[in-house]
Design an enzyme around this catalytic site. Structure first.
Site, PDB file in Angstrom:
ATOM      1  N   HIS A  12       0.826  -1.220   0.000  1.00  0.00           N
ATOM      2  CA  HIS A  12       0.000   0.000   0.000  1.00  0.00           C
ATOM      3  C   HIS A  12       0.858   1.268   0.000  1.00  0.00           C
ATOM      4  O   HIS A  12       0.415   2.311   0.490  1.00  0.00           O
ATOM      5  CB  HIS A  12      -0.990  -0.025   1.173  1.00  0.00           C
ATOM      6  CG  HIS A  12      -0.337  -0.061   2.542  1.00  0.00           C
ATOM      7  ND1 HIS A  12      -0.874  -0.759   3.599  1.00  0.00           N
ATOM      8  CD2 HIS A  12       0.785   0.534   3.032  1.00  0.00           C
ATOM      9  CE1 HIS A  12      -0.102  -0.589   4.673  1.00  0.00           C
ATOM     10  NE2 HIS A  12       0.905   0.196   4.350  1.00  0.00           N
ATOM     11  N   HIS A  59      -1.730   4.742   9.724  1.00  0.00           N
ATOM     12  CA  HIS A  59      -0.365   5.228   9.950  1.00  0.00           C
ATOM     13  C   HIS A  59      -0.416   6.531  10.756  1.00  0.00           C
ATOM     14  O   HIS A  59       0.022   7.584  10.299  1.00  0.00           O
ATOM     15  CB  HIS A  59       0.358   5.443   8.623  1.00  0.00           C
ATOM     16  CG  HIS A  59       0.445   4.212   7.764  1.00  0.00           C
ATOM     17  ND1 HIS A  59      -0.621   3.689   7.072  1.00  0.00           N
ATOM     18  CD2 HIS A  59       1.491   3.391   7.486  1.00  0.00           C
ATOM     19  CE1 HIS A  59      -0.246   2.612   6.402  1.00  0.00           C
ATOM     20  NE2 HIS A  59       1.027   2.399   6.638  1.00  0.00           N
ATOM     21  N   HIS A 193      10.348  -3.848   3.650  1.00  0.00           N
ATOM     22  CA  HIS A 193      10.763  -2.447   3.601  1.00  0.00           C
ATOM     23  C   HIS A 193      11.120  -1.921   4.976  1.00  0.00           C
ATOM     24  O   HIS A 193      10.617  -2.378   5.989  1.00  0.00           O
ATOM     25  CB  HIS A 193       9.765  -1.533   2.912  1.00  0.00           C
ATOM     26  CG  HIS A 193       8.396  -1.336   3.529  1.00  0.00           C
ATOM     27  ND1 HIS A 193       7.562  -2.362   3.868  1.00  0.00           N
ATOM     28  CD2 HIS A 193       7.709  -0.206   3.808  1.00  0.00           C
ATOM     29  CE1 HIS A 193       6.410  -1.867   4.325  1.00  0.00           C
ATOM     30  NE2 HIS A 193       6.473  -0.557   4.307  1.00  0.00           N
ATOM     31  N   GLU A 240       4.113  -5.369   8.578  1.00  0.00           N
ATOM     32  CA  GLU A 240       2.797  -5.184   7.941  1.00  0.00           C
ATOM     33  C   GLU A 240       2.305  -6.477   7.293  1.00  0.00           C
ATOM     34  O   GLU A 240       1.102  -6.656   7.089  1.00  0.00           O
ATOM     35  CB  GLU A 240       2.855  -4.065   6.892  1.00  0.00           C
ATOM     36  CG  GLU A 240       3.018  -2.671   7.504  1.00  0.00           C
ATOM     37  CD  GLU A 240       3.038  -1.539   6.471  1.00  0.00           C
ATOM     38  OE1 GLU A 240       2.869  -0.384   6.876  1.00  0.00           O
ATOM     39  OE2 GLU A 240       3.248  -1.797   5.270  1.00  0.00           O
TER      40      GLU A 240
HETATM   41  C1  DHB Z   1       6.290   3.632   2.683  1.00  0.00           C
HETATM   42  C2  DHB Z   1       5.643   2.392   2.677  1.00  0.00           C
HETATM   43  C3  DHB Z   1       4.568   2.149   3.512  1.00  0.00           C
HETATM   44  O1  DHB Z   1       3.905   0.958   3.588  1.00  0.00           O
HETATM   45  C4  DHB Z   1       4.114   3.129   4.312  1.00  0.00           C
HETATM   46  O2  DHB Z   1       3.032   2.887   5.037  1.00  0.00           O
HETATM   47  C5  DHB Z   1       4.735   4.374   4.337  1.00  0.00           C
HETATM   48  C6  DHB Z   1       5.829   4.601   3.526  1.00  0.00           C
HETATM   49  C7  DHB Z   1       7.434   3.921   1.797  1.00  0.00           C
HETATM   50  O3  DHB Z   1       7.971   3.004   1.216  1.00  0.00           O
HETATM   51  O4  DHB Z   1       7.772   5.071   1.617  1.00  0.00           O
HETATM   52 FE    FE Z   2       2.395   1.106   5.526  1.00  0.00          FE
END
Ligand code: DHB
Ligand code: FE
Length: 322
Positions: A12, A59, A193, A240
């Site tokens: 997302h 978030h 990530h 996540e």
């Molecule tokens: C990013 C990815 C995410 O899932 C998120 O919630 C906020 C930022 C990112 O890769 O920048």
């Molecule tokens: Fe996220």
């Protein structure tokens, strides 16, 4: 009876929403990503769900650090789009399904999952980006959406196993809803990530691919991944991915993988998408079918060797499962 026809796992990443909203989908950076989602959009256009259960995380937009529900179930009539700092995304307001959401709340609480009932909530990129990726940019969303918001923001997040079991309880609740509804469940976030600190930008593609394989073929392996293992192996925000296990738990044990896409990077994220369908009613999965075939072959061998007729009979029965 309402039924869950399939599940969608998807990242997302907020930059994806920004790329759509700012008209950048044709930029070379973004072309492969949006191309990769075209088959998923076609699947969704055919699936035409009446209701989406959207498992995602807030978030720190709907909730701040004063209150963080582990599992927040959106029971409102509608969910406005959150302003995450640069104006709300220009996407349609999200229409809920309070009656079905209230039924889910009751069924899940009776099944001993302590849901937080959320009667007013704005929804952020965690929900809107998957909607855009799968439904495109229509003037109104074509179905109702029940948001299920999971805490993966502040330690401790729920375990993958608990998420998987919650998914199973969701399926039971949906199937006990006495209205003919097609439901698609999403699990969003991930894949690997880390967006801050010395490991920012970390991507572990083998981990992600094994996770996608596990969703399709061996979810029992995935439910044993400990929370810290996600963080260590695939970055702090990879936690996540536990939300994808709610989606997986809500499907049958045997599923058909109808689509998969994996792309690095979007912003600092590895992007993944998987679509799983429940095998049609009364039809065994491919795995079970091949087991039946093996049983059939063994029976044939047995029959040649003069085995009793019942072996042949069981072969016939195995065939019926095709
Ligand atoms: C990013 C990815 C995410 O899932 C998120 O919630 C906020 C930022 C990112 O890769 O920048
Ligand atoms: Fe996220």
């Amino acid at each position: 009876m309402a039924r869950i026809m399939g599940g969608v796992g998807t990242s997302h990443t907020p930059a994806i929403g920004a790329a759509v909203d700012l008209g950048k989908t044709g930029d070379p950076y973004w072309v492969p990503l949006f191309k990769g989602y075209e088959p998923a959009q076609r699947w969704m256009a055919e699936a035409k769900p009446d209701v989406v259960i959207m498992v995602y995380n807030d978030h720190v937009n709907a909730f701040d650090f004063k209150i963080i529900p582990t599992f927040g179930l959106g029971c409102a009539e509608e969910f406005p789009i959150a302003d995450e700092g640069w104006g709300a995304r220009p996407v349609p307001i999200v229409k809920g399904y309070p009656e079905l959401a209230a039924h889910l709340a009751q069924s899940l609480v009776l099944d001993e999952f302590d849901m937080t009932i959320v009667n007013e909530m704005q929804v952020d990129h965690g929900l809107t980006v998957p909607m855009t990726l799968l439904f495109g940019s229509p003037p109104q969303w074509p179905c109702r959406v029940i948001p299920l918001c999971v805490n993966v923001i502040q330690y401790p997040a729920p375990t993958g196993h608990r998420c998987y079991m919650l998914g199973k309880a969701i399926r039971k609740a949906v199937e006990n809803w006495d209205e003919d509804l097609k439901v698609v469940i999403f699990g969003t976030g991930g894949m690997s990530h880390q967006i801050q600190g010395p490991r920012a930008g970390l991507v572990n593609a083998p981990f992600d691919k094994a996770f996608l394989d596990g969703l399709s073929r061996d979810p029992q392996r995935l439910v044993r991944i400990a929370p810290l293992e996600y963080l260590r192996e695939a970055g702090a925000e990879a936690i996540e991915l536990v939300m994808w296990l709610i989606m997986r738990g809500a499907l049958r044990d045997h599923v058909k993988e109808v689509y998969r896409f994996y792309h690095v990077p979007a912003s600092s994220t590895a992007v993944g998408n998987i679509i799983l369908e429940n095998a049609p009613e009364g039809r065994a999965s491919k795995g079970a079918r091949s087991k039946a075939k093996i049983a059939g072959t063994a029976a044939k061998r047995g029959a040649r060797a003069g085995a009793p007729r019942t072996a042949g009979k069981s072969r016939g029965q195995a065939r019926k499962t095709k």
